[in-house]
Design a protein around this motif. Structure first.
Motif, PDB file in Angstrom:
ATOM      1  N   VAL B 770       3.504   0.453   3.786  1.00 21.51           N
ATOM      2  CA  VAL B 770       2.137  -0.008   3.540  1.00 21.51           C
ATOM      3  C   VAL B 770       1.442  -0.193   4.871  1.00 21.51           C
ATOM      4  N   SER B 771       0.253   0.326   4.986  1.00 23.66           N
ATOM      5  CA  SER B 771      -0.495   0.091   6.221  1.00 23.66           C
ATOM      6  C   SER B 771      -1.930  -0.194   5.849  1.00 23.66           C
ATOM      7  N   VAL B 784       1.581  -8.404   5.021  1.00 22.88           N
ATOM      8  CA  VAL B 784       2.363  -7.668   4.025  1.00 22.88           C
ATOM      9  C   VAL B 784       3.825  -7.996   4.221  1.00 22.88           C
ATOM     10  N   THR B 786       7.713  -7.247   2.333  1.00 26.83           N
ATOM     11  CA  THR B 786       8.459  -6.675   1.217  1.00 26.83           C
ATOM     12  C   THR B 786       9.740  -7.466   1.052  1.00 26.83           C
ATOM     13  N   ILE B 804       5.916  -5.766  -3.343  1.00 23.11           N
ATOM     14  CA  ILE B 804       5.291  -6.090  -2.059  1.00 23.11           C
ATOM     15  C   ILE B 804       4.519  -7.394  -2.243  1.00 23.11           C
ATOM     16  N   PRO B 816      -5.481  -1.279   1.421  1.00 23.25           N
ATOM     17  CA  PRO B 816      -4.322  -0.838   2.218  1.00 23.25           C
ATOM     18  C   PRO B 816      -3.832   0.527   1.725  1.00 23.25           C
ATOM     19  N   ASN B 817      -3.230   1.282   2.617  1.00 22.55           N
ATOM     20  CA  ASN B 817      -2.662   2.575   2.231  1.00 22.55           C
ATOM     21  C   ASN B 817      -1.176   2.437   1.971  1.00 22.55           C
ATOM     22  N   LEU B 818      -0.739   3.227   1.043  1.00 22.14           N
ATOM     23  CA  LEU B 818       0.701   3.291   0.763  1.00 22.14           C
ATOM     24  C   LEU B 818       1.126   4.709   1.119  1.00 22.14           C
ATOM     25  N   THR B 832      -0.194  10.030   0.550  1.00 21.43           N
ATOM     26  CA  THR B 832      -0.816   8.764   0.947  1.00 21.43           C
ATOM     27  C   THR B 832      -1.718   8.288  -0.189  1.00 21.43           C
ATOM     28  N   LYS B 834      -3.964   4.933  -2.048  1.00 28.41           N
ATOM     29  CA  LYS B 834      -4.596   3.636  -1.822  1.00 28.41           C
ATOM     30  C   LYS B 834      -3.964   2.635  -2.768  1.00 28.41           C
ATOM     31  N   LEU B 835      -3.576   1.520  -2.231  1.00 27.98           N
ATOM     32  CA  LEU B 835      -3.062   0.471  -3.113  1.00 27.98           C
ATOM     33  C   LEU B 835      -4.258  -0.220  -3.755  1.00 27.98           C
TER      34      LEU B 835
END
Lengths: 161, 952
Positions: B770-771, B784, B786, B804, B816-818, B832, B834-835
């Motif tokens: 996750v970023s 974040v 986990t 998460i 955030p991106n997953l 990639t 999007k969460l």
């Protein structure tokens, strides 16, 4: 590399089978069943090659017997056909005009001859004379002991030993 | 009684037994006789008297015969092993035969057997050594490799071993290497093995087989064999047939050795040394020349062995060509040779090659062309096969194409299906833009009477060719529909999926496709695959032909529905989707379709899928407005361009034949790859339904007036929904499905991710990271954590969970991106996503009365704290709906606050770790102008702007 060689009659009876790689018994029986029925269903004058599963099958009929072998994708079909022919020539010379019955009654000899001709699925000796000489050489070793054994065997068959 | 060979010792008892078996009239009698014999042998083996060697040999031989008849043998192995230690050759021989045929590699007796072989292999008698070597080669198990892997090579290079022992040893070693390549050390005896090629002729064939295998395993160590092989080959091809005596086969000198050498050379690039290279070219030319000479014998063996060498030479020529080198024909290379010291640069050689004419490749092709019409079926078969390879080379492709008519003729006239199959392969390989229409037409014509075994493959080939070479799409559509008509049963999913995919992507094909499928569906009996294609295409593009009264909406519907009852559930499900699409396209037939959907045959269908579709579709059609329908049921967006799935299927079926000719087989396209993450086509039917499953109907009504329309595509739309909901399918393609379920409380969030592997194989090296985009690493807006790492593999068909935990530190925009990475069949994949963690998730509604609301509203009166937007309502204004939407968004919708009941006001607090941000909202609709005015005020100006833009 040759994967296996089969000899079978027009009635589908297997007369000789030689496997050059490790295949389980069940799988062998299945291959024999499928291949025999497929080859027998083909008409004369059709080509001698078949694509079958991962193999190339090369077969040829000599009188009542079908000679059939499976080779790899990259192998040379025409040469496999001539392997079969050379094997037949050697059998013919050895038995003197070979017929199916010779192979039935002397199946062990057919195996010995094949072992001199092909090993590990490759041609060991392509010269007809050299193969025959090797087989005759081992036959001569047998004859030394033959006489004594022959008498004994007759007696034994009649339960007199 | 047949003549038993007079040589060797005949075992009378065995001959009598075999005669008995042959005289049996029935299967039962045979079994009876065999059982009697088995009982007899068993008692002999168990008896008190010790059997002499001869009897043992005879009984073991009988057991072998019984086994070869197809019966199981479960005893006698010990006796056979005993025979191995006999000092009589004949007994030993039978013992070895029995063991080679009957002892499986994991037998308990293996240790004993190996011990006996060890004794024989070191025997002074060559015949015993040979027996042992044959046995090792025949069994060829791992134990054998381990036991004799060091022993056998010694024999091979020994100074004392006879030639016959050496040739057995070479092939025996070959077998052991195949069984256990890693157990051998190759480099050690490489040079000695290579120099076997210099040895006397008699056992060279066996040695070359060994060197060939070693070269494949360890090419570097055996590179030296090339020049020796070339000179050996040269000696053979230039010899006369009397030179090699025993090794000349029907006037052809050493065909087996020649072919082996030619194959060995295919393991290596063209020799660099000019002299060696020149010699090789000379050999190849000689072989080609010899085929033009009159035959020395009329026997088929002569021509077969000569052509066997020729075909192998052609394979070598193709191999050299595939390396990008063209061989210079003889008249030229002599000159080159002379100039080489100064001029050996690759440019120069290539320059000469362009000049050279005709080169070997073209000569080979012409030779094969002659064979295409040869009276020998075998040669026609092989010529077609080899030409397939030549069609792949740019230098010979044109030469191959000259034979088009002959090949088409072969397809029509050959009596043998194997040959016709080869003709199909060759047509496929030689197809290009200029001849594609003719070739495809011929293949379609042949398909009608083609053998069942090759129909499916042919269908795939026709489908690929018609796509690859389609100049206009009407031809393509016609071809595929004809394919379905002619061979519907053999049209796999990939094929009919593909035609739909292409029609959807090509605007110019759509109207024609709709018209044509409609015509095809009118045939009294049409294949189910036609119904599928027809249903799908009319559902998307039926409106394009609805103007014509012969294909009016009702006619289209009735036509499709007349097939409905004859179809399988999966097709019916597809048709139901078509029907709901019709409701959108043709509102005038809505009642008719609703009747069908609400019919008990559908609503109470035993098939769950049909039931669910009927229920959901009929609800969808009755509850929603036309606008909602129009959005939900809008035309499918174009598909991403990718390698055709048909091609993948053909590759699976026939790896070799595809590689040759499918470079650049993609349909021309104007589409970019921006939708690369979208579901693949094969899941289209289910993803179609999924769209409805995803959407709770309540939500659907609410957000509908703000739904982004047009080109955003499904993914944008789906993600948009996550603003209002906390669970659903986040992503799906052919390999993986990602589901999500979130919970939020104050500034904390917990996101559960569910990764489902849709394939049958394991996904490997799986990682999910996750970023947060655009964030300052020292001052994150979201923390974040986990609980544990996701597993690194996901088994086929399995689903794994990954949780998460999040904490919102401060205001953020975006999501955030997953990042997912995994390997599928060793191809790395990366996605990639999007969460669905959006700022409004951390908002809680606050109930307040009118006085409180307006006093706070006024407190937030500074211009930076307010954002206002005025925008067009895309759907009819519905206050109730908007109110529900607001609640879904996270705000509390306040009643009796605004003096105008049409206006909507709401309030909420965004809770982060560092601050709490109050937000107030006012939405004022103007029904006449169909406009909204949205005002958001917040203690933090950014928040107001953000919320405003999200809700717009």
């Amino acid at each position: 590399m040759m994967k296996f060689m089969l000899l079978f009659s027009r009635q589908g009876k297997v007369r000789l089978q030689k496997w050059f790689n490790a295949i389980g018994d069940k799988e062998r029986k299945k291959i024999i069943r499928e291949l025999v029925s497929m080859v027998l269903s083909r008409r004369p004058k059709m080509c001698n090659f078949l694509d079958w599963k991962d193999y190339k099958v090369v077969y040829k009929r000599y009188a009542s017997l079908f000679f059939c072998c499976a080779i790899e994708e990259s192998d040379n079909e025409l040469l496999a056909l001539e392997c079969i022919h050379r094997f037949v020539e050697i059998l013919d010379k050895y038995f003197g005009s070979v017929c199916e019955l010779d192979i039935i009654f002397n199946f062990e000899k057919a195996y010995f001859i094949l072992d001199e001709f092909l090993l590990a699925g490759e041609i060991q000796e392509s010269s007809k004379n050299k193969v025959l000489r090797a087989v005759e050489n081992s036959d001569s070793l047998q004859e030394e002991n033959q006489e004594a054994e022959a008498t004994r065997s007759i007696l034994e068959e009649f339960g007199l030993s | 009684m047949p003549t038993v060979s007079s040589r060797g010792d005949a075992m009378r008892g065995l001959a009598v037994f075999i005669s008995d078996i042959r005289n049996c009239k029935s299967k039962e009698a045979e079994s009876k006789r065999i059982n009697k014999e088995l009982a007899n042998i068993r008692s002999k083996f168990k008896g008190d008297k010790t059997l002499d060697g001869y009897s043992k040999k005879k009984y073991v031989c009988k057991l072998l015969f019984i086994f070869l008849l197809g019966h199981d043998i479960d005893f006698g192995h010990m006796e056979a092993v005993n025979l191995l230690s006999s000092n009589k050759y004949t007994e030993k021989q039978i013992g070895y035969l029995f063991i080679s045929v009957l002892v499986s590699s994991n037998s308990d007796l293996m240790k004993l057997i190996i011990q006996n072989i060890k004794n024989d292999i070191s025997s002074p008698k060559p015949v015993h050594v040979n027996l042992a070597l044959h046995c090792i080669a025949n069994i060829g198990s791992v134990e054998m490799s381990e036991a004799f892997g060091q022993e056998v090579p010694k024999l091979l290079v020994s100074a004392h071993a006879s030639a016959s022992v050496k040739q057995s040893a070479a092939l025996c070693l070959l077998r052991l290497i195949r069984t256990l390549p890693e157990a051998m050390t190759y480099a050690e005896w490489a040079s000695r093995v290579i120099h076997l090629l210099n040895d006397q002729h008699m056992w060279l064939t066996a040695a070359t087989s060994l060197i060939h295998t070693l070269s494949q395993l360890s090419p570097g160590d055996y590179k030296g064999c090339v020049s020796l092989a070339v000179s050996r080959l040269s000696r053979i091809v230039t010899s006369t047939y009397t030179d090699l005596q025993d090794y000349t086969y029907y006037f052809v000198p050493a065909p087996w050795l020649s072919v082996k050498l030619l194959r060995l050379l295919q393991c290596y690039p063209v020799p660099e040394e000019p002299a060696v290279r020149g010699r090789l070219v000379e050999c190849l030319e000689t072989i080609l020349n010899k085929c033009q000479e009159p035959p020395k014998s009329k026997k088929v063996q002569h021509s077969n062995s000569k052509n066997a060498v020729l075909f192998e030479a052609i394979n070598l020529i193709i191999h050299i060509d595939s390396l990008g080198l063209v061989l210079i024909p003889q008249p030229f290379w002599r000159q080159v040779d002379l100039m080489l010291p100064i001029l050996l640069t690759s440019e120069f050689i290539i320059f000469l090659c362009v000049l050279s004419e005709p080169n070997l490749l073209v000569r080979a092709c012409n030779q094969l062309g002659q064979f295409l019409q040869h009276r020998e079926t075998n040669l026609r078969y092989l010529a077609l096969e080899s030409m397939c390879l030549l069609a792949g080379s740019e230098f010979s492709a044109d030469a191959v194409k000259k034979h088009r008519e002959t090949v088409i003729n072969a397809l029509k006239t050959e009596r043998d299906v194997s040959v016709r199959q080869r003709a199909v392969d060759l047509l496929y390989a030689m197809c290009d833009k200029t001849n594609s229409e003719e070739i495809v037409a011929e293949m379609l014509a042949y398909l009608k009477k083609a053998d069942y075994a090759i129909r499916e493959e042919m269908v795939l080939k026709v489908a690929i060719l018609s796509e690859k070479y389609a100049s206009d799409y009407t031809w393509y559509v016609d071809t595929i529909l004809k394919l379905i008509r002619v061979a519907g049963d053999y049209v796999s999913e990939e094929v009919w999926h593909r035609v739909i995919q292409i029609v959807i992507n090509r605007d110019d094909a759509q109207g024609y496709a709709a018209k044509t499928v409609f015509e095809n569906l009118q045939a009294p009996a049409c294949h189910e695959n036609m119904v599928k294609v027809g249903g799908y295409i009319l559902g998307e593009f039926g409106n394009l032909i609805a103007g014509d009264e012969r294909s009016s909406p009702l006619v289209q519907f009735n036509l499709l529905h007349s097939k409905f009852h004859l179809c399988t559930p999966s097709t019916r499900a597809l048709l139901l989707s078509t029907y709901i699409k019709f409701i959108n396209l043709f509102p005038e037939i809505k009642p008719t379709i609703q009747n069908v959907l609400q019919n008990n045959n559908q609503l109470r269908n035993a098939d769950v899928e049909l039931q669910q579709r009927a229920l959901e579709y009929s609800q969808l059609s009755s509850i929603t407005s036309q606008d909602v329908l129009a959005t939900v049921l809008e035309e499918m967006p174009p598909f991403p361009e990718r390698e055709s799935s048909i091609l993948a299927k053909l590759k699976k079926k026939k790896p070799a034949s595809v590689q040759v000719s499918l470079v650049g087989c993609f349909i021309p396209s104007t589409e970019s790859t921006e939708h690369a993450n979208r579901p693949t086509y094969s899941t289209i039917a289910c993803s179609f339904l999924l769209r409805f499953k995803l959407i709770h109907f309540k939500n659907l009504l609410i957000f509908a007036d703000t739904i982004p329309t047009g080109s955003k595509g499904m993914r944008g739309l789906e993600f948009f929904l996550f603003m209002f909901k906390n669970s659903g399918v986040l992503f799906e393609n052919a390999l993986i499905q990602v589901g999500v379920k979130c919970e939020f409380k104050e500034q904390y969030g917990r996101v559960g991710l569910f990764f489902g592997n849709k394939t049958g194989n394991q996904l490997q090296n799986f990682a999910a990271a996750v970023s947060l985009a655009q964030t300052n690493p020292h001052n994150p807006q979201i923390n974040v954590a986990t609980q544990k790492e996701p597993p690194s593999q996901i088994d086929g068909g399995a689903q794994v969970q990954h949780f998460i935990n999040l904490e919102c530190i401060s205001m953020f925009s975006g999501s955030p991106n997953l990042q997912l990475r995994y390997q599928h069949s060793s191809a790395p994949q990366q996605v990639t996503l999007k969460l669905p963690v959006i700022i409004n998730k951390f908002m809680e509604g606050v109930d307040m009365n009118s006085g409180d609301f307006f006093s706070r509203w006024k407190q937030l009166g500074q211009p930076t704290q307010e954002t206002q937007k005025i925008f067009q309502a895309r759907h009819p204004i519905d206050t109730e709906a908007a109110r529900t939407k607001l609640t879904g968004f996270g705000m509390c919708a306040l009643t009796n606050v605004d003096p105008n009941p049409e206006n909507l006001v709401g309030s909420g607090i965004i809770k982060t770790k560092t601050s709490q941000i109050g937000c107030l909202l006012r939405l004022e609709p103007n029904k006449q102008a169909k406009m909204y005015r949205l005002t958001v005020r917040s203690s933090v100006g950014e928040a107001a702007a953000l919320i405003c833009s999200m809700l717009e």
